[in-house]
Design an enzyme around this catalytic site. Sequence first.
Site, PDB file in Angstrom:
ATOM      1  N   GLU A  85       0.840  -1.211   0.000  1.00  0.00           N
ATOM      2  CA  GLU A  85       0.000   0.000   0.000  1.00  0.00           C
ATOM      3  C   GLU A  85       0.873   1.258   0.000  1.00  0.00           C
ATOM      4  O   GLU A  85       1.693   1.466   0.895  1.00  0.00           O
ATOM      5  CB  GLU A  85      -0.934  -0.017   1.223  1.00  0.00           C
ATOM      6  CG  GLU A  85      -1.992   1.063   1.144  1.00  0.00           C
ATOM      7  CD  GLU A  85      -3.031   0.952   2.255  1.00  0.00           C
ATOM      8  OE1 GLU A  85      -3.356  -0.175   2.676  1.00  0.00           O
ATOM      9  OE2 GLU A  85      -3.511   2.017   2.696  1.00  0.00           O
ATOM     10  N   LYS A 274      -7.605  -1.500  11.192  1.00  0.00           N
ATOM     11  CA  LYS A 274      -6.978  -1.904   9.912  1.00  0.00           C
ATOM     12  C   LYS A 274      -5.763  -1.013   9.641  1.00  0.00           C
ATOM     13  O   LYS A 274      -4.710  -1.479   9.214  1.00  0.00           O
ATOM     14  CB  LYS A 274      -8.004  -1.811   8.769  1.00  0.00           C
ATOM     15  CG  LYS A 274      -7.520  -2.329   7.432  1.00  0.00           C
ATOM     16  CD  LYS A 274      -6.751  -1.320   6.614  1.00  0.00           C
ATOM     17  CE  LYS A 274      -6.338  -1.893   5.271  1.00  0.00           C
ATOM     18  NZ  LYS A 274      -5.430  -1.006   4.528  1.00  0.00           N
ATOM     19  N   ASP A 290       4.627 -14.564  11.451  1.00  0.00           N
ATOM     20  CA  ASP A 290       3.352 -15.067  10.926  1.00  0.00           C
ATOM     21  C   ASP A 290       2.275 -13.991  11.102  1.00  0.00           C
ATOM     22  O   ASP A 290       1.703 -13.838  12.184  1.00  0.00           O
ATOM     23  CB  ASP A 290       3.000 -16.340  11.720  1.00  0.00           C
ATOM     24  CG  ASP A 290       1.726 -16.994  11.247  1.00  0.00           C
ATOM     25  OD1 ASP A 290       0.919 -16.337  10.575  1.00  0.00           O
ATOM     26  OD2 ASP A 290       1.525 -18.177  11.579  1.00  0.00           O
TER      27      ASP A 290
HETATM   28  C1  MEV Z   1      -6.047   2.738   4.942  1.00  0.00           C
HETATM   29  O1  MEV Z   1      -5.266   1.635   4.588  1.00  0.00           O
HETATM   30  C2  MEV Z   1      -6.105   2.868   6.452  1.00  0.00           C
HETATM   31  C3  MEV Z   1      -7.050   3.961   6.980  1.00  0.00           C
HETATM   32  O2  MEV Z   1      -8.355   3.778   6.461  1.00  0.00           O
HETATM   33  C4  MEV Z   1      -7.043   3.826   8.485  1.00  0.00           C
HETATM   34  C5  MEV Z   1      -8.047   4.704   9.187  1.00  0.00           C
HETATM   35  O3  MEV Z   1      -9.097   5.030   8.611  1.00  0.00           O
HETATM   36  O4  MEV Z   1      -7.790   5.014  10.363  1.00  0.00           O
HETATM   37  C6  MEV Z   1      -6.589   5.311   6.548  1.00  0.00           C
END
Ligand code: MEV
Length: 432
Positions: A85, A274, A290
């Site tokens: 990413e 995430k 892992d």
């Molecule tokens: C994108 O990979 C991660 C975000 O969406 C995390 C968040 O919203 O805090 C930017």
Amino acid sequence: MSVLVSGFSKLSKTEKIDWLIKNHLSDQKNAKDILTQYWNSDQKLQQLHDEFIENTVSNYYLPLGVAPNFVINDKIYTIPMTIEESSVVAAASKAAKFWQTRGGFKTKVIATNKIGQVHFTYPGAFSDLEDFFKNVKSKLILDAKPITKNMEKRGGGILDIQLKNKTKALDNYYQLHATFETLDAMGANFINSCLEQFAKTFKAEAEAMLPMPVTVIMSILSNYVPECLVRAEVSCNVEDLAEKDIDPNTFAETFVQAVKIAEIEPYRAVTHNKGIMNGIDAVVLATGNDFRAVEAGIHAYAAKDGQYSSLTHAKIENGIFTFWMEIPLALGTVGGLTSLHPLVKLALQILDQPNSKQLMQIVAVAGLAQNFAALRSLTTTGIQEGHMKMHLMNILNQFNATENEKTQIIEHFKTNIVTHSAVVEAIENIRQ
Ligand code: MEV
């Protein structure tokens, strides 16, 4: 249409590719070239990769980047990150730099216990089982000595075994619930070998001593490790959060509010976490650990109070802004890929050969930094500005932009908003 095949794993690599092309890629005229262009010319290195898994046909590259300027407990680190990413490494570096002048990251390993269970059923009385367990417990540990003796020499091993009665939730279901200290190894093989030995001894002894049969269902470690816990934190005076056109008080309050939203709203919490995992997974992957185990354990921890919630927390108290996270992490710095994959060895070298406790702290910092960077963007400029700037190169590559086209377009988007359609338009304009 897919076809069934038998004996596929016995075919040579070239035969496997031929089969793939015949059955799945017959329309793709350069399929073989695409697969083979990623083979390493160093045969030994290629063989190493071939043998990591079954049926290898090629190597799948991900970028290995580094985020410098991390100050963790007053020591400077450059953190290796493996991720596709675009904005993750840039965001980590930015957060590192921000906190470098504000006291850096502070971390602490809270505990390092890991868990494994033998799941079994017993149709007889619990009291019989309890008495039997009391008698057999020391033999369980003794019979596992050939597996544990080296780990014990280094200070680790089996910490305890408990009998757990789960019959309220599932008829006749019990566990041998064991805790382990596996030091610098992630410990999956060690724990699973111990558990399988416990199961063998337990069953054999039960046959002689219990009136009813014990049926072992399975023996396996748990990737839920709430007693293998690390904390990472940043804090500073609210005024010190000031930067360019950002008012520190508004920033701190909005930031804390954003964290509170993730604490109470699962839809937001999942995306919030995430973003944390963007940092965590990247370091976990770069260091050969892992990431599926780490992901599973951390998300379970995020739901430990009955509702999925934010992993990070933030507060303002007496003019001081504090942002922190506690997460479970079972990591290894010996064994597994750490002693096999040349890039993993290098990544650990970049980190100054951490032991597993140090790596836990570094990984937690990468997660906290990533969340800080995401929330900082989200609560100020919005995420798309930085994200699309980083994504620009991907769009340009999608359109096979030349170096000259790239230079012109990057210059153009220094002062214009990047969107997919705006980039396409800019390419078309240049090409006309
Ligand atoms: C994108 O990979 C991660 C975000 O969406 C995390 C968040 O919203 O805090 C930017």
